[in-house]
Write a protein that holds these residues in place. Structure first.
Motif, PDB file in Angstrom:
ATOM      1  N   TYR A   5       0.779  -1.346   0.169  1.00 48.73           N
ATOM      2  CA  TYR A   5       0.194  -0.062   0.168  1.00 48.73           C
ATOM      3  C   TYR A   5       0.878   1.403   0.021  1.00 48.73           C
ATOM      4  O   TYR A   5       1.833   1.492   0.998  1.00 48.73           O
ATOM      5  CB  TYR A   5      -0.918  -0.115   1.061  1.00 48.73           C
ATOM      6  N   CYS A   6       0.882   2.017  -1.107  1.00 46.53           N
ATOM      7  CA  CYS A   6       1.687   3.216  -1.288  1.00 46.53           C
ATOM      8  C   CYS A   6       0.842   4.449  -1.292  1.00 46.53           C
ATOM      9  O   CYS A   6      -0.319   4.598  -1.498  1.00 46.53           O
ATOM     10  CB  CYS A   6       2.493   2.957  -2.738  1.00 46.53           C
ATOM     11  N   ARG A   7       1.603   5.434  -0.971  1.00 51.14           N
ATOM     12  CA  ARG A   7       1.015   6.915  -1.153  1.00 51.14           C
ATOM     13  C   ARG A   7       1.764   7.587  -1.900  1.00 51.14           C
ATOM     14  O   ARG A   7       2.853   7.459  -2.206  1.00 51.14           O
ATOM     15  CB  ARG A   7       0.980   7.593   0.365  1.00 51.14           C
ATOM     16  N   TYR A   8       1.103   8.552  -2.481  1.00 51.84           N
ATOM     17  CA  TYR A   8       1.878   9.711  -3.460  1.00 51.84           C
ATOM     18  C   TYR A   8       1.256  11.086  -3.203  1.00 51.84           C
ATOM     19  O   TYR A   8       0.153  11.409  -2.553  1.00 51.84           O
ATOM     20  CB  TYR A   8       1.617   9.218  -4.705  1.00 51.84           C
ATOM     21  N   ASP A   9       1.980  12.214  -3.586  1.00 52.57           N
ATOM     22  CA  ASP A   9       1.602  13.498  -3.440  1.00 52.57           C
ATOM     23  C   ASP A   9       2.599  14.212  -4.378  1.00 52.57           C
ATOM     24  O   ASP A   9       3.352  13.801  -5.019  1.00 52.57           O
ATOM     25  CB  ASP A   9       1.644  13.998  -2.191  1.00 52.57           C
ATOM     26  N   GLY A  10       2.185  15.751  -4.544  1.00 51.21           N
ATOM     27  CA  GLY A  10       2.819  16.557  -5.340  1.00 51.21           C
ATOM     28  C   GLY A  10       2.151  17.621  -5.988  1.00 51.21           C
ATOM     29  O   GLY A  10       1.096  17.831  -5.696  1.00 51.21           O
ATOM     30  N   GLY A  11       2.754  18.253  -7.176  1.00 54.52           N
ATOM     31  CA  GLY A  11       2.131  19.093  -7.950  1.00 54.52           C
ATOM     32  C   GLY A  11       3.018  20.363  -8.164  1.00 54.52           C
ATOM     33  O   GLY A  11       4.073  20.648  -7.435  1.00 54.52           O
ATOM     34  N   LEU A  36       0.881   3.565 -12.848  1.00 53.15           N
ATOM     35  CA  LEU A  36      -0.743   3.902 -12.494  1.00 53.15           C
ATOM     36  C   LEU A  36      -0.906   5.164 -13.079  1.00 53.15           C
ATOM     37  O   LEU A  36      -1.713   5.423 -13.736  1.00 53.15           O
ATOM     38  CB  LEU A  36      -0.911   3.920 -11.068  1.00 53.15           C
ATOM     39  N   LEU A  37       0.100   6.361 -12.918  1.00 51.15           N
ATOM     40  CA  LEU A  37      -0.516   7.690 -12.886  1.00 51.15           C
ATOM     41  C   LEU A  37       0.142   8.112 -14.237  1.00 51.15           C
ATOM     42  O   LEU A  37      -0.209   9.310 -14.684  1.00 51.15           O
ATOM     43  CB  LEU A  37       0.108   8.639 -11.764  1.00 51.15           C
ATOM     44  N   GLY A  38       1.248   7.697 -14.880  1.00 58.72           N
ATOM     45  CA  GLY A  38       1.779   8.160 -16.162  1.00 58.72           C
ATOM     46  C   GLY A  38       3.237   8.888 -15.655  1.00 58.72           C
ATOM     47  O   GLY A  38       3.291   9.447 -14.494  1.00 58.72           O
ATOM     48  N   GLN A  39       4.228   8.702 -16.611  1.00 58.60           N
ATOM     49  CA  GLN A  39       5.405   9.492 -16.408  1.00 58.60           C
ATOM     50  C   GLN A  39       5.115  11.025 -16.271  1.00 58.60           C
ATOM     51  O   GLN A  39       4.240  11.721 -17.136  1.00 58.60           O
ATOM     52  CB  GLN A  39       6.210   9.330 -17.749  1.00 58.60           C
ATOM     53  N   GLY A  40       5.857  11.726 -15.275  1.00 62.57           N
ATOM     54  CA  GLY A  40       5.473  13.167 -15.328  1.00 62.57           C
ATOM     55  C   GLY A  40       4.402  13.646 -14.303  1.00 62.57           C
ATOM     56  O   GLY A  40       3.938  14.548 -14.570  1.00 62.57           O
ATOM     57  N   TYR A  41       3.877  12.612 -13.564  1.00 65.14           N
ATOM     58  CA  TYR A  41       2.561  13.073 -12.715  1.00 65.14           C
ATOM     59  C   TYR A  41       3.159  14.234 -11.889  1.00 65.14           C
ATOM     60  O   TYR A  41       4.364  14.015 -11.152  1.00 65.14           O
ATOM     61  CB  TYR A  41       1.990  12.044 -12.436  1.00 65.14           C
TER      62      TYR A  41
END
Length: 232
Positions: free
Chosen positions: A114-120, A190-195
């Motif tokens: 179970y992994c998490r992600y964030d950013g922007g 899952l989210l694509g390169q460069g998300y």
């Protein structure tokens, strides 16, 4: 980028440079709507051939212009650019790393991650929340690293030149693999390169099933972040 808050959304222009957005301003978008892959995302536990030994990607037909359509002219295939070829090769290396890690994790009893992600705005991040044994017992990143030390995965990754950020310290490298590397590789699938690179903020989580070799986003992810700030 499932939970996101983007430029143009209500309240975006009211935030100052040091004002974090509120959790209530985020809304869910399925991965395909922001450049990601349809779920479940599938990956292989068999490493693909080295990208240098595989044939380059095929040329792609260019989009016909209005005159081409009017006069029925055929469009010529567009050669794959150097950038596209580098992207293809990195995708192969990523698939190799995930395959080696999947084999090693299953060999020590791990069945889910179970992994998490964030950013922007300029970058996306991902990290491990926990992994689970077949029994359902959760494991921390350090506990996963200790189990991976019983395998030969580090030697395999180094021999295949799949450890570009290696510190040369087994314990540190295994912890980096357990906490960061596996999460980053699967988050890109899952989210694509460069998300994370765009005028928005995002956070979320996903589950990797090591038996089924699938990745599924968590549509009920809690707003737990490490690299951005949120008002709760």
């Amino acid at each position: 980028m499932p939970y996101c808050f983007a430029e143009g959304d209500p309240g975006w222009d009211d935030l100052g440079p040091d004002d974090p957005p509120s959790v209530t301003q985020f809304y869910y978008l399925p991965p395909p709507e922001v450049g990601g892959a349809p779920e479940p995302v599938r990956f292989s536990d068999t490493p693909p051939p080295d990208p240098e030994s595989a044939a380059p990607g095929p040329a792609v037909a260019s989009r016909p212009g209005i005159l081409d359509r009017l006069f029925g002219r055929a469009t010529k295939p567009k050669p794959v650019s150097a950038w596209e070829e580098r992207q293809r090769q990195e995708a192969v290396r990523s698939a190799q790393r995930v395959a080696h890690l999947t084999q090693a994790l299953r060999s020590v009893g791990v069945r889910r991650a179970y992994c998490r992600y964030d950013g922007g705005n300029d970058e996306g991040f991902a990290w491990l929340d926990h992994m689970e044994l077949t029994s359902g017992e959760p494991l921390s990143a350090q506990e996963v690293a200790d189990r991976l030390a019983q395998t030969h995965v580090l030697e395999r990754l180094r021999e295949a030149k799949l450890m570009p950020g290696s510190q040369g310290d087994d314990a540190r490298d295994l912890l980096a693999i357990a906490r960061d590397a596996f999460a980053i590789e699967t988050s890109v699938m899952l989210l694509g390169q460069g998300y994370g690179t765009g005028p928005y903020w995002l956070y979320g989580a996903f589950t990797v099933d090591l038996d089924a070799c699938t990745i599924v986003d968590d549509r009920q992810a809690k707003p737990i972040v490490e690299n951005i700030q949120l008002q709760t």
